[in-house]
Design an enzyme around this catalytic site. Structure first.
Site, PDB file in Angstrom:
ATOM      1  N   ASP A 169     -12.797   3.146  -4.105  1.00 42.98           N
ATOM      2  CA  ASP A 169     -11.749   2.148  -3.343  1.00 42.98           C
ATOM      3  C   ASP A 169     -12.521   1.850  -1.975  1.00 42.98           C
ATOM      4  OD1 ASP A 169      -9.950   1.381  -1.461  1.00 42.98           O
ATOM      5  OD2 ASP A 169      -8.638   2.856  -2.019  1.00 42.98           O
ATOM      6  N   LYS A 192      -8.415  -5.802   2.961  1.00 42.13           N
ATOM      7  CA  LYS A 192      -8.554  -5.541   4.345  1.00 42.13           C
ATOM      8  C   LYS A 192      -9.352  -6.556   4.724  1.00 42.13           C
ATOM      9  CE  LYS A 192      -7.264  -0.692   5.324  1.00 42.13           C
ATOM     10  NZ  LYS A 192      -6.066  -0.923   6.262  1.00 42.13           N
ATOM     11  N   PHE A 236      -6.345   7.919   0.319  1.00 43.08           N
ATOM     12  CA  PHE A 236      -5.227   7.129   0.308  1.00 43.08           C
ATOM     13  C   PHE A 236      -5.696   5.582  -0.353  1.00 43.08           C
ATOM     14  CE2 PHE A 236      -2.853   3.590   2.480  1.00 43.08           C
ATOM     15  CZ  PHE A 236      -1.714   3.963   2.314  1.00 43.08           C
TER      16      PHE A 236
HETATM   17  C1  LIG Z   1      -8.970   3.095   1.220  1.00 48.89           C
HETATM   18  C2  LIG Z   1      -7.484   2.036   1.166  1.00 48.89           C
HETATM   19  N1  LIG Z   1      -6.996   1.849  -0.163  1.00 48.89           N
HETATM   20  C3  LIG Z   1      -6.101   1.139  -0.336  1.00 48.89           C
HETATM   21  C4  LIG Z   1      -5.348   0.621   0.769  1.00 48.89           C
HETATM   22  C5  LIG Z   1      -4.057  -0.199   0.702  1.00 48.89           C
HETATM   23  O1  LIG Z   1      -4.338  -1.448   1.233  1.00 48.89           O
HETATM   24  P1  LIG Z   1      -3.057  -2.334   1.470  1.00 48.89           P
HETATM   25  O2  LIG Z   1      -2.416  -1.666   2.788  1.00 48.89           O
HETATM   26  O3  LIG Z   1      -3.569  -3.535   1.750  1.00 48.89           O
HETATM   27  O4  LIG Z   1      -2.037  -2.157   0.446  1.00 48.89           O
HETATM   28  C6  LIG Z   1      -5.673   1.120   2.259  1.00 48.89           C
HETATM   29  C7  LIG Z   1      -4.860   0.842   3.249  1.00 48.89           C
HETATM   30  O5  LIG Z   1      -5.045   1.521   4.393  1.00 48.89           O
HETATM   31  C8  LIG Z   1      -6.942   1.928   2.013  1.00 48.89           C
HETATM   32  O6  LIG Z   1      -7.372   2.135   3.541  1.00 48.89           O
END
Ligand SMILES: Cc1ncc(COP(=O)(O)O)c(C=O)c1O
Length: 398
Positions: A222, A251, A138
């Site tokens: 990520d 986050k 994700f």
């Molecule tokens: C691994 C990862 N990347 C990207 C995101 C996207 O972040 P945002 O919700 O701040 O756009 C999330 C959100 O849960 C995530 O867990």
């Protein structure tokens, strides 16, 4: 308008209906605890989806925000501002990367990673623009991020973009098989968060790193969910003995104030030249002052080591619960990013019943709960939360 029923009624009339919420309206927080409109107290083991790293209303963060708000909230990147470069310097010091650009969310940070990797492919690899990422990964909800994400439901209604290939997670051979001369980057979460807190084999990332080096491909990690001490080291990549070429953060970085960041090695960061990328709010003084206060507090107090210790305590407690309750089929996690998996699709029921016991939990998958309290959670609060969870399991006969 003070009851949850009033709020629910208004929300259902004026807001887009994009997700389901627990029937609770939270109005105040302190440390690991939050309170609703009726004054009921909850232990917050969701932490705003692994965001509220220092807990609610931490004095260090509150003071930094208040001080910065009085001084200067926003100026744009047409000018220099102090907290932005201070936070960038600290991020460079604590990571294996050289340069930082701030964003406003995780998805935006991923969008920037994808752009940077493609610009590198454009300049250095004969226009290579394909990105290999993992199934059940994700990366956020912007158009490029959903295409890189591994859940078909999130992307198919919105039109698929070319240049994204999904392969099974924790499978180096699948990455090798999917690699073509057009591949510019491999994009992975070191531990998949939204996908179920999926932890790969110890040597997976090292093998991917070696493949990237051999094939002249960028490794993009990520660390939006796993970064900033969440898994017991400042970044999860440290536990796997690799350094990415590009990394995304968000986050927990500013403890709840919206922020994102992209970090990269010097020669990769150089691909973005003036005019290539930008954002009005990027690195604004308020968000970066909050980020600086949070990150400095984590570094100065070695919270990563604390998270490792507390994570072991939390997992040990959850495992003893597993011994007593046959419905728990697995407990997994790193640091304070944990999951409890059931042998049936009862996660939503458990999360709902937990509200009655004064415990906030996130039903991540139909059969998986995510447990991600603030990094500052106390030993006693961990014990108390697991006791509350056990009361729920007894109550629902599991
Ligand atoms: C691994 C990862 N990347 C990207 C995101 C996207 O972040 P945002 O919700 O701040 O756009 C999330 C959100 O849960 C995530 O867990």
């Amino acid at each position: 308008m003070t009851t949850t029923t009033d709020i629910q009624d208004l929300e259902s009339r004026v807001m887009f209906q994009t997700g389901r919420r627990a029937p609770v309206t939270l109005v105040r927080g302190e440390g690991t605890r939050v309170w609703d409109t009726d004054g009921k107290e909850y232990l917050d083991f969701v932490a705003g989806i692994a965001v509220v790293s220092l807990g609610h209303a931490h004095p260090v963060l509150v003071e930094a925000i208040a001080k910065q708000a009085e001084q200067l909230i926003h100026v744009s990147n047409l000018f220099y501002s102090v907290p932005q470069v201070q936070l960038a310097e600290l991020l460079v010091q604590v990571s294996c990367l050289d340069r930082v650009y701030f964003q406003n969310s995780g998805a935006e940070a991923l969008e920037a990673c994808i752009k940077l990797a493609r610009k590198w492919g454009h300049e250095k690899k004969d226009g290579a623009d394909e990105i290999i990422s993992a199934q059940s990964g994700f990366h956020g909800r912007t158009l490029a991020a959903i295409n890189a994400s591994g859940t078909p439901r999130y992307k198919e209604p919105f039109g698929l973009l070319p240049g994204f290939v999904n392969v099974p997670f924790d499978d180096v051979e699948a990455i090798k098989a999917a690699t073509t001369p057009k591949t510019c980057a491999i994009l992975l979460e070191p531990i998949q968060g939204e996908g179920g807190v999926n932890i790969p084999a110890e040597d997976y990332l090292q093998k991917v790193r070696a493949w990237c080096d051999e094939q002249d491909i960028l490794l993009v990690l990520d660390e939006v969910q796993t970064g900033i001490a969440r898994t017991g080291t400042m970044f999860a990549y440290e536990q796997y003995g690799v350094c990415p070429d590009i990394m995304a953060l968000a986050k927990g970085l500013a403890g709840g104030v919206p922020i994102g960041a992209i970090l990269a090695k010097e020669e990769i960061a150089a691909m973005f030249v003036p005019g290539d990328h930008g954002s009005t709010f990027s690195g604004n003084p308020l968000a970066t002052a909050a980020g600086y206060a949070v990150l400095k507090h984590i570094v100065d107090n070695d919270l990563a080591a604390e998270v490792k210790r507390k994570g072991e305590q939390l997992q040990a407690k959850l495992r003893s619960l597993e011994d007593r309750h046959g419905t728990i089929s697995e407990v997994r996690g790193r640091g304070l990013l944990c999951a409890v998996q059931f042998d049936a699709d009862i996660a939503e029921q458990v999360a709902r019943e937990s509200l009655g016991e004064g415990l906030l939990l996130n039903n991540l998958r139909p059969n998986v709960l995510r447990i991600a309290p603030p990094l500052t959670v106390s030993d006693e609060e961990i014990d108390e939360a697991v006791e509350r969870l056990e009361r729920v399991l007894v109550k629902i006969g599991k």
